[in-house]
Design an enzyme around this catalytic site. Structure first.
Site, PDB file in Angstrom:
ATOM      1  CG  HIS A  62      -2.124  -0.859   1.029  1.00 49.50           C
ATOM      2  ND1 HIS A  62      -3.349  -0.357   0.678  1.00 49.50           N
ATOM      3  CD2 HIS A  62      -2.272  -2.196   1.100  1.00 49.50           C
ATOM      4  CE1 HIS A  62      -4.204  -1.357   0.548  1.00 49.50           C
ATOM      5  NE2 HIS A  62      -3.571  -2.484   0.797  1.00 49.50           N
ATOM      6  CD  GLU A  64      -9.266   3.322  -2.740  1.00 47.98           C
ATOM      7  OE1 GLU A  64      -9.880   2.342  -3.168  1.00 47.98           O
ATOM      8  OE2 GLU A  64      -8.112   3.249  -2.269  1.00 47.98           O
ATOM      9  CB  ALA A 118     -10.980   2.273   4.472  1.00 48.41           C
TER      10      ALA A 118
END
Length: 173
Positions: free
Chosen positions: A75, A95, A130
């Site tokens: 990530h 995102e 998230a």
């Protein structure tokens, strides 16, 4: 309830893996394992997104901690160097932009870079959150809240966040 938009059983192996390799960041092995399950259980086994989400999560959770750590390290940092260099995946770019991380002032960017470095140095993997539906302020608060955690607590939290990200990405298919 069936998802009327996609019939995954009709995809060939290459297309299936290509589609699902986007769900867990740079972790094609999850999509490959999912393909093996689809091959063994055709005829509607994966006729609902919730089943696919559950199966992918199970694949990840059953993997060794070393494999999970590789997944975490795949990530990117939030508002980090990869974002600045335009090296994020399309999903990560979207995102992060949705959380306003592409609109940081120079001071905010320096702060994010410092937080990323501090976090990564402590835990050995990037801060993962998230961020869909979050704001810059909420992301910063996440750093402040989580950086004091011990390694195991943060590893578990990061894995939980990875699964949330995967669920968002699946929902976007």
């Amino acid at each position: 309830m069936h998802d009327p938009l996609v019939t995954f059983e009709q995809l060939n192996e290459a297309d299936f893996i290509s589609l699902f390799s986007r769900i867990y960041e740079h972790s094609t092995w999850v999509a490959e394992a999912l393909w093996q399950q689809v091959s063994q259980h055709p005829n509607g086994y994966f006729d609902q997104m919730s089943k696919i989400e559950s199966a992918m999560k199970h694949i990840v959770e059953q993997s060794a901690d070393e494999q999970k750590l590789i997944l975490l390290r795949a990530h990117p940092d939030l508002a980090g160097k990869a974002a600045l260099a335009g090296e994020l995946t399309q999903a990560s770019t979207s995102e992060q932009a949705g959380a306003g991380l592409d609109q940081c002032s120079e001071a905010e960017l320096r702060h994010f870079l410092h937080l990323n470095d501090t976090y990564r140095e402590k835990f050995g993997f990037p801060f993962i959150m998230a961020v869909k539906g979050a704001t810059k302020e909420q992301v910063l608060a996440g750093f402040e809240e989580r950086t004091p955690n011990d390694w195991q607590t943060e590893f578990d939290r990061a894995m939980s966040e990875v699964h949330k990200i995967a669920a968002f990405r699946l929902a976007d298919l």
